[in-house]
Enzyme design. Structure first.
Site, PDB file in Angstrom:
ATOM      1  N   GLU A   1      29.690  70.430  62.996  1.00  0.00           N
ATOM      2  CA  GLU A   1      28.654  69.409  62.788  1.00  0.00           C
ATOM      3  C   GLU A   1      27.287  69.933  63.222  1.00  0.00           C
ATOM      4  OE1 GLU A   1      28.884  66.283  61.428  1.00  0.00           O
ATOM      5  OE2 GLU A   1      31.054  66.188  61.178  1.00  0.00           O
TER       6      GLU A   1
ATOM      7  N   ARG B   1      19.284  59.302  55.319  1.00  0.00           N
ATOM      8  CA  ARG B   1      20.450  59.417  56.195  1.00  0.00           C
ATOM      9  C   ARG B   1      21.676  59.894  55.440  1.00  0.00           C
ATOM     10  NH1 ARG B   1      22.392  55.097  60.794  1.00  0.00           N
ATOM     11  NH2 ARG B   1      24.310  56.178  61.334  1.00  0.00           N
TER      12      ARG B   1
ATOM     13  N   HIS C   1      38.303  66.318  61.686  1.00  0.00           N
ATOM     14  CA  HIS C   1      37.175  65.905  60.840  1.00  0.00           C
ATOM     15  C   HIS C   1      36.169  67.054  60.673  1.00  0.00           C
ATOM     16  CE1 HIS C   1      34.162  63.371  59.024  1.00  0.00           C
ATOM     17  NE2 HIS C   1      33.300  63.662  59.977  1.00  0.00           N
TER      18      HIS C   1
ATOM     19  N   ARG D   1      30.555  37.936  67.463  1.00  0.00           N
ATOM     20  CA  ARG D   1      29.510  38.349  66.508  1.00  0.00           C
ATOM     21  C   ARG D   1      28.545  39.373  67.100  1.00  0.00           C
ATOM     22  NH1 ARG D   1      29.281  32.679  65.649  1.00  0.00           N
ATOM     23  NH2 ARG D   1      30.730  32.061  64.030  1.00  0.00           N
TER      24      ARG D   1
ATOM     25  N   LYS E   1      26.905  53.932  63.571  1.00  0.00           N
ATOM     26  CA  LYS E   1      28.029  53.694  62.665  1.00  0.00           C
ATOM     27  C   LYS E   1      29.292  53.456  63.477  1.00  0.00           C
ATOM     28  CE  LYS E   1      26.829  56.331  58.541  1.00  0.00           C
ATOM     29  NZ  LYS E   1      27.343  57.376  57.631  1.00  0.00           N
TER      30      LYS E   1
ATOM     31  N   GLU F   1      21.121  53.672  56.136  1.00  0.00           N
ATOM     32  CA  GLU F   1      21.637  54.647  55.183  1.00  0.00           C
ATOM     33  C   GLU F   1      21.284  54.324  53.738  1.00  0.00           C
ATOM     34  OE1 GLU F   1      25.832  55.399  55.484  1.00  0.00           O
ATOM     35  OE2 GLU F   1      25.492  57.518  55.225  1.00  0.00           O
TER      36      GLU F   1
ATOM     37  N   HIS G   1      30.838  65.981  53.523  1.00  0.00           N
ATOM     38  CA  HIS G   1      31.747  64.880  53.857  1.00  0.00           C
ATOM     39  C   HIS G   1      32.531  64.363  52.658  1.00  0.00           C
ATOM     40  CE1 HIS G   1      29.876  64.948  57.738  1.00  0.00           C
ATOM     41  NE2 HIS G   1      30.558  63.900  58.157  1.00  0.00           N
TER      42      HIS G   1
ATOM     43  N   LYS H   1      19.446  64.333  64.304  1.00  0.00           N
ATOM     44  CA  LYS H   1      20.123  63.120  63.839  1.00  0.00           C
ATOM     45  C   LYS H   1      19.312  61.872  64.181  1.00  0.00           C
ATOM     46  CE  LYS H   1      24.223  60.508  63.255  1.00  0.00           C
ATOM     47  NZ  LYS H   1      25.675  60.429  63.258  1.00  0.00           N
TER      48      LYS H   1
ATOM     49  N   HIS I   1      36.254  64.456  52.926  1.00  0.00           N
ATOM     50  CA  HIS I   1      37.098  63.251  52.893  1.00  0.00           C
ATOM     51  C   HIS I   1      38.320  63.470  52.016  1.00  0.00           C
ATOM     52  CE1 HIS I   1      33.960  59.997  54.195  1.00  0.00           C
ATOM     53  NE2 HIS I   1      34.367  60.772  55.172  1.00  0.00           N
TER      54      HIS I   1
ATOM     55  N   ASN J   1      25.728  63.378  55.126  1.00  0.00           N
ATOM     56  CA  ASN J   1      27.069  63.453  54.560  1.00  0.00           C
ATOM     57  C   ASN J   1      27.346  64.792  53.887  1.00  0.00           C
ATOM     58  OD1 ASN J   1      28.126  60.898  55.305  1.00  0.00           O
ATOM     59  ND2 ASN J   1      26.747  59.964  53.817  1.00  0.00           N
TER      60      ASN J   1
END
Lengths: 358, 358
Positions: free
Chosen positions: A182, A238, A262, A118, A140, A234, A245, A224, A249, A242
């Site tokens: 980026e 935040r 990416h 955990r 993330k 997020e 993105h 960032k 994607h 994206n």
């Protein structure tokens, strides 16, 4: 060596940026107190840097795991194998997982650390520019699902990030450019002055000029870290990160996550977002051209694969940025200013998809 | 209907306890705002209660997933299947996962919710006494690994818990007793008055007398909620809740998680912990006998399988309560008072293991 701090209360952590950090035992030991370390890398990066790191921490028990190299292995199955190694070595809650490699290694090592017992500590040692400016900052972690990218994961902050700029010398030029995409993204969203600087220093960055790289990494991490501090989970700002993105994607998913890097997909995605912003009257055509020219200067792709507007739309639909069935997008209001919104006309979206994917 | 609140700042949530809650649309709707609900149950509980729940929420999109029934299916593989259903139905970040069943369903549904899109909401609808007094309170989610129980998981708090005492009518008597073992555990750790009450009301509880059950559930949830509030991430007091669990894990692991119910293993584990406490001079032999008598009154097992002391020790070693190679244990200082410590003699541990497992 430079040090930044990401301020997240009890989950705050430092980012170190410098040349030769991976062999700097004093800096590493300062943040890594655990006796038991799981060093997760891949079959490309491990042979280059694992020994250097192990030599810098001679008093620790270090177990070395090397994953196959590639986004196609960023799956729950391979995370499960990392967990198997932790169990087999009887690592306790007080161990630390080290992610040595690019974003894929960081995502998988971080998610393994998030799930093991955990949640155990992990540290990032990013060896790609993309990971240094993006995925190693913000907490993330996760893996892909056949139905979409990063659909399975956790928010799990590292205890420290060590960005060794010396590792960029072994990075393929195409990956360097994907990382620079980026960097451009941060400038487009937050900082027009930084965008000017990037236009003026493209050649130095592509030539791996050390001072230019260090400045680009530091400014990207600052931007960032600032948005992560404001919005760790997020829920708000935040989401601006994206930019490019959602369209990106669709490009990656349609091509099976293997043909486009990416950062390349994000580059083209940002141009599509800029174009859609212009169709909505938010941005002038001249500024869209400026974005296109900048991407070209960094030899980044500006044309999406011709998969058809409907297929692109379908791939966008499983993206995490869906709210009650409506796709929310990051659009540009200016260079250096963005908004995250579901308030746009469907006609503009369809026209944009037709122009770029049709 | 009773309501308790678990106070965890922005992660606070209510626990409702009452007869017939699963068909009480008003109470359910008050806490479940999501349009898209994934109802996770198993092949035993689903046929009994899924329809009732679905009928109480007629305006929602409810997707029904039924896992095979049993601890042996509490694996990453089955969590992966739940995630597949979420992806296939294009559930967004604003969905809610409902866990309808016992602790296994709760752990798996909760861990699926924790991992899906880096965390979506989930609610617990526990249908076993064990889940109502233990696993539905506290935010622990996860799955087993061949190398040990609950080695993979996350802390993920529910948005609400609905404990419908009417569901206990369909619970096998052996599972009811296993749940009562956890009730006894709270009393042994925290509350000597509650222990007296349990000794006096054993017959009523075993006969499913509603008021007695409601009191036992409420007091157990209060005691657990109180310790979770003080120590959400299990850095301190919350570890006391593991009374009997380290010895119990050895029993469960050695028997492949199939022969002993969790609560049964904990019952025997608590007696072993009490016995070790007596060997260390913390507890009188008379109080150890009182623990044994109480467990027998509830028809709970008091003899561990004769797997040998060394094997029992090995299984304890992969338990999460290892700190720097040393096994920490919860021991009793009195009835109603416990301590979590690595400060004990190895001779006492070995003598205890030999007496119970040898």
């Amino acid at each position: 060596m430079m040090q930044l701090n990401v301020s997240l209360g009890e989950r705050s952590y430092p980012i170190f940026i410098g040349h030769g950090l991976l062999s700097d035992g004093a800096v590493l030991r300062g943040c890594l107190q655990a006796q038991d370390l799981l060093l997760v890398s891949n079959t490309t990066v491990g042979p280059l840097y694992a020994e250097l790191l192990t030599a810098a921490l001679p008093d620790r028990r270090i177990v070395d795991v090397r994953l196959p190299d590639g986004e196609q292995y960023k799956t729950l199955e391979y995370v499960s194998r990392v967990l198997d190694v932790l169990v087999a070595n009887r690592f306790g809650r007080d161990c630390t997982v080290l992610a040595l490699g690019g974003g894929v290694v960081g995502d998988m090592a971080g998610f393994s650390a998030a799930c093991y017992q955990r949640g155990v500590a992990f540290a990032q040692l990013p060896t790609t520019l993309l990971a240094q400016v993006d995925s190693s900052v913000g907490g993330k972690t996760g893996v892909n699902h056949p139905g979409g990218k990063n659909l399975i994961g956790a928010f799990h902050q590292p205890v420290a990030v060590f960005s060794d700029t010396a590792t960029l010398a072994t990075l393929p030029p195409r990956e360097l450019r994907a990382g620079l995409a980026e960097v451009i993204k941060y400038a487009l969203i937050f900082d027009a002055v930084f965008l000017d600087w990037l236009e003026a220093h493209a050649a130095e960055l592509l030539a791996l000029q050390p001072e230019a790289l260090a400045h680009a990494i530091r400014r990207s991490c600052e931007l960032k870290a600032d948005v992560v501090r404001r919005d760790e989970r997020e829920a708000g700002d935040r989401a601006l990160l994206n930019l490019g993105h959602t369209f990106g994607h669709a490009i990656e998913a349609a091509t099976g996550y293997t043909q486009w890097l990416h950062g390349e997909a994000v580059a083209t995605g940002m141009l599509i977002a800029a174009d859609m912003s212009a169709r909505l009257g938010l941005l002038s055509d001249a500024l869209v051209s400026r974005v296109r020219d900048l991407l070209r200067r960094f030899d980044l792709p500006v044309q999406a694969p011709r998969i058809g507007a409907q297929r692109a739309f379908d791939y966008m639909g499983v993206d995490k940025k869906v709210k009650a069935g409506r796709i929310r997008l990051v659009l540009l209001e200016n260079l250096g200013a963005a908004r995250f919104t579901a308030d746009y006309s469907n006609d503009a979206l369809q026209a944009t998809l037709a122009a770029h994917f049709g």
